[in-house]
Write a protein that holds these residues in place. Structure first.
Motif, mmCIF file in Angstrom:
data_model
loop_
_atom_site.group_PDB
_atom_site.id
_atom_site.type_symbol
_atom_site.label_atom_id
_atom_site.label_comp_id
_atom_site.label_asym_id
_atom_site.label_seq_id
_atom_site.Cartn_x
_atom_site.Cartn_y
_atom_site.Cartn_z
ATOM 1 N N ARG A 261 67.097 108.011 41.216
ATOM 2 C CA ARG A 261 66.554 106.881 40.458
ATOM 3 C C ARG A 261 66.274 105.680 41.350
ATOM 4 O O ARG A 261 66.953 105.460 42.350
ATOM 5 C CB ARG A 261 67.522 106.488 39.335
ATOM 6 C CG ARG A 261 67.750 107.632 38.348
ATOM 7 C CD ARG A 261 68.516 107.166 37.138
ATOM 8 N NE ARG A 261 68.840 108.287 36.263
ATOM 9 C CZ ARG A 261 69.521 108.171 35.134
ATOM 10 N NH1 ARG A 261 69.947 106.975 34.747
ATOM 11 N NH2 ARG A 261 69.772 109.222 34.391
ATOM 12 N N GLU A 262 65.293 104.932 40.965
ATOM 13 C CA GLU A 262 64.927 103.718 41.685
ATOM 14 C C GLU A 262 65.407 102.523 40.880
ATOM 15 O O GLU A 262 64.984 102.305 39.749
ATOM 16 C CB GLU A 262 63.411 103.644 41.873
ATOM 17 C CG GLU A 262 62.952 102.453 42.690
ATOM 18 C CD GLU A 262 61.451 102.425 42.865
ATOM 19 O OE1 GLU A 262 60.954 101.438 43.425
ATOM 20 O OE2 GLU A 262 60.778 103.379 42.425
ATOM 21 N N ARG A 263 66.265 101.715 41.470
ATOM 22 C CA ARG A 263 66.863 100.580 40.766
ATOM 23 C C ARG A 263 66.152 99.306 41.204
ATOM 24 O O ARG A 263 66.180 98.947 42.376
ATOM 25 C CB ARG A 263 68.367 100.505 41.055
ATOM 26 C CG ARG A 263 69.100 101.804 40.753
ATOM 27 C CD ARG A 263 70.573 101.683 41.049
ATOM 28 N NE ARG A 263 71.259 100.929 40.014
ATOM 29 C CZ ARG A 263 72.439 100.344 40.194
ATOM 30 N NH1 ARG A 263 73.025 100.375 41.365
ATOM 31 N NH2 ARG A 263 73.002 99.684 39.191
ATOM 32 N N ARG A 264 65.561 98.610 40.227
ATOM 33 C CA ARG A 264 64.796 97.405 40.562
ATOM 34 C C ARG A 264 65.474 96.117 40.097
ATOM 35 O O ARG A 264 65.083 95.043 40.498
ATOM 36 C CB ARG A 264 63.405 97.493 39.928
ATOM 37 C CG ARG A 264 62.565 98.656 40.425
ATOM 38 C CD ARG A 264 61.104 98.483 40.012
ATOM 39 N NE ARG A 264 60.292 99.613 40.395
ATOM 40 C CZ ARG A 264 59.959 100.617 39.581
ATOM 41 N NH1 ARG A 264 60.404 100.614 38.342
ATOM 42 N NH2 ARG A 264 59.211 101.606 40.006
#
Length: 254
Positions: A247-250
């Motif tokens: 997952r990409e956490r922004r």
């Protein structure tokens, strides 16, 4: 929550495990240990048998967590709402809490695990309070893993307690209300001084937080599995970490 909750089923035979977790895995993993009662009912056993089996699952996860790079593990053991359950079930849960603190504290201490308890501990029966205090004091200097046992815990109750504490400081003239910000609130939570959870795991398939770490989980990734807690193993924990790594956490940014 920032992104849609991902729901996972137990891996089917023949399905590859996917990429290994990245080095920058979650520092803090929080687990809603759900499904003990349903696990027992499916086997024709009393619900209390499910809670006893759940303790075995907890032992396995606590052992695996530091080996997988987790520094803080918070486990939802007993909520402020669980007092509404049948008396025999509540009594069993309180008994298991007593046994866990008595029997596991020495082993956890030897393994470098620091035991901490979050929640309205002062409302527990005296014997449970004493054993929790003993376990906390015994393991206070350890740093391999912090094990937070959320006992008589509720996210809303935690916020109420934090706001009361802040209000008392304002009333005493020690705090300017205009200086109350997110950091000030966080410093009055049960988890003050600890990183917020990066990953929240829920077992047994329910898609809700159930009043767990409502403030702290604001930007946590959530992973839900249909596996009941007594059947949750190191392999399931590793599966959750692999999903976290994808997952990409922004945190609200682009």
């Amino acid at each position: 929550m920032r992104r849609m909750v991902r729901r996972e089923r137990e891996a089917s035979p023949g399905v590859g495990p996917g990429p290994e977790p990245k080095a920058e895995g979650p520092r803090h993993v929080a687990i809603i240990m759900d499904g003990n009662g349903r696990w027992a009912v499916q086997r024709g056993l009393p619900r209390t048998a499910g809670h006893r089996a759940g303790v075995e699952a907890l032992r396995g996860v606590v052992k695996a967590a530091p080996e997988l790079g987790i520094k803080v593990l918070t486990c939802y053991a007993f909520s402020t709402e669980n007092w509404k359950r049948p008396k025999d079930e509540v009594d069993t849960l309180m008994s298991l809490l007593l046994e866990y603190c008595r029997l596991e504290a020495t082993t956890l201490h030897k393994n470098g695990v620091r035991i901490n308890a979050i929640g309205r501990i002062h409302e527990l029966p005296p014997a449970q309070q004493r054993e929790i205090e003993r376990a906390v004091n015994l393991t206070r200097g350890n740093d391999r893993l912090i094990l937070n046992l959320a006992v008589n815990y509720g996210g809303q109750a935690e916020l109420v307690d934090a706001f009361r504490s802040l209000a008392a400081e304002v009333q005493a003239g020690r705090l300017d209300p205009d200086r109350i910000d997110a950091a000030a609130v966080a410093s009055h939570l049960y988890t003050a001084g600890l990183p917020d959870p990066d990953l929240v795991i829920r077992t047994a398939g329910e898609m809700r937080l159930s009043n767990f770490l409502l403030w702290q989980a604001a930007y946590a990734e959530i992973w839900v599995t249909d596996v009941y807690w007594p059947d949750f193993t190191r392999e399931h924990l590793e599966q959750a970490l692999r999903e976290f790594a994808r997952r990409e956490r922004r945190f609200g940014a682009v």
